[in-house]
Design an enzyme around this catalytic site. Structure first.
Site, mmCIF file in Angstrom:
data_model
loop_
_atom_site.group_PDB
_atom_site.id
_atom_site.type_symbol
_atom_site.label_atom_id
_atom_site.label_comp_id
_atom_site.label_asym_id
_atom_site.label_seq_id
_atom_site.Cartn_x
_atom_site.Cartn_y
_atom_site.Cartn_z
ATOM 1 N N ASN A 184 0.843 -1.201 0.000
ATOM 2 C CA ASN A 184 0.000 0.000 0.000
ATOM 3 C C ASN A 184 0.876 1.249 0.000
ATOM 4 O O ASN A 184 2.104 1.165 -0.013
ATOM 5 C CB ASN A 184 -0.952 -0.031 1.203
ATOM 6 C CG ASN A 184 -0.176 -0.096 2.507
ATOM 7 O OD1 ASN A 184 0.544 0.821 2.864
ATOM 8 N ND2 ASN A 184 -0.316 -1.227 3.212
ATOM 9 N N ARG A 185 0.252 2.413 0.048
ATOM 10 C CA ARG A 185 0.965 3.680 -0.150
ATOM 11 C C ARG A 185 1.603 4.246 1.108
ATOM 12 O O ARG A 185 2.074 5.377 1.101
ATOM 13 C CB ARG A 185 -0.009 4.735 -0.682
ATOM 14 C CG ARG A 185 -0.407 4.515 -2.104
ATOM 15 C CD ARG A 185 -1.293 5.659 -2.564
ATOM 16 N NE ARG A 185 -1.831 5.395 -3.864
ATOM 17 C CZ ARG A 185 -1.135 5.555 -4.993
ATOM 18 N NH1 ARG A 185 0.102 5.995 -4.948
ATOM 19 N NH2 ARG A 185 -1.691 5.260 -6.141
#
Ligand code: C5P
Length: 222
Positions: free
Chosen positions: A30-31
Site C-alpha cells: 500500500n501507499r
C-alpha cells in the site's frame, strides 16, 4: 524535545507498509511511507524513551537512538512485536498492515496466460488488537485509524472494538494522510478527545507523544 517526558519508559512502534509476496518477484502493498511512525519514534527517543521500531519496507533513515528491526510481511511484523512487547510501557501501532496476504506465495514466477487469474487471499493477524488483548504486562496501547468519512464515530468504534487506550484518527483522501508530509489527527482516549493539526507529521508526532506521556502519568502516578 525540550522535556524528557518519557524518561525511563520503553516504547515499541510499528511503522510503514507491509509487503505480501505473490511469487518471488511480485507483492501486494500500500501507499504508506512510514513517515508518521518514524516521526513518532524520533520524538519518543528525544523525549527520553528506549525505543524499538519494527518497520516495514520504507526508504527512511533510522532516527537517532532508535533500535530498528526491518520486516517485510505482516506475519514477520506480528512475530517481532510479540518477541519485543513484554516489558514495554507503550505500544504504538502505526504501520499500514496489509489486511490480507496471498494464501500461498508461489515458488516460481507466475506465468502470463490468456486466462483470468484469481488470487486467493487470507486475513493477516491484527497486530494491534493482539497487543491490546494481553492479559498481563499490557502496554498503554495506541492505534491509528484512517477513515474517509464520519472520522470521530468510526474511530471511537474502532477504539472500543480493538480495546485501545488511545486512537489517533485521520481523514484520508486526495492529498491527505498517506504518503504526505502533513496530516490532521483526532485523538480519542478514555478521558476525552482533541484535534491535532493540520500540520507537519513531525509537529503532530511531538503533540501525540506529549498526550501519551500525560495519559501515562494520569494512569500510573509515580
Ligand atoms: O482496523 P484497521 O486496519 O483500520 O486498524 C488500523 C490500526 O490497526 C492501525 O493502528 C494499524 O497499525 C493496526 N493494525 C495492525 N494489524 C493489522 C491491521 C491493522 O496492527 N493486521
Amino acid at each position: 524535545f525540550a522535556e524528557p517526558v518519557l524518561a525511563g519508559r520503553r516504547v515499541l512502534l510499528t511503522a510503514g507498509p507491509t509487503r505480501e509476496p505473490l511469487d518471488p518477484v511480485r507483492y501486494i502493498t500500500n501507499r504508506s511511507s512510514g513517515k508518521m511512525g518514524f516521526a513518532l519514534a524520533a520524538v519518543a527517543a528525544a523525549a527520553g524513551a528506549e525505543v524499538t521500531l519494527v518497520a516495514g519496507p520504507c526508504a527512511l533513515p533510522t532516527p537517532a537512538g532508535v533500535h530498528r528491526i526491518d520486516v517485510e510481511t505482516a506475519e514477520q511484523m506480528y512475530a517481532e512485536v510479540q518477541r519485543h512487547v513484554a516489558g514495554q510501557d507503550v505500544f504504538i501501532g502505526c504501520a499500514a498492515v496489509a489486511d490480507y496476504r496471498p494464501a500461498e506465495a508461489v515458488a516460481g514466477k507466475i506465468k502470463r496466460s490468456g486466462a483470468d487469474l484469481k488470487l486467493h487471499l487470507v486475513p493477516n493477524p491484527d497486530i494491534l488488537a493482539a497487543v491490546a488483548a494481553r492479559a498481563e504486562d499490557r502496554p498503554f496501547t495506541v492505534g491509528f485509524a484512517a477513515e474517509t468519512d464520519r472520522v470521530l464515530e468510526h474511530a471511537s468504534d474502532k477504539r472500543r472494538r480493538k480495546g485501545l487506550d488511545l486512537i489517533a484518527a485521520n481523514r484520508v483522501g486526495p492529498g491527505l494522510g498517506f504518503d504526505t508530509d502533513d496530516n490532521q489527527l483526532e485523538l480519542i482516549w478514555d478521558g476525552g478527545h482533541r484535534q491535532l493539526g493540520p500540520g507537519p507529521k513531525s509537529a503532530l508526532a511531538a503533540e501525540l507523544i506529549t498526550q501519551i506521556a500525560q495519559c501515562l502519568q494520569d494512569d500510573k502516578p509515580e
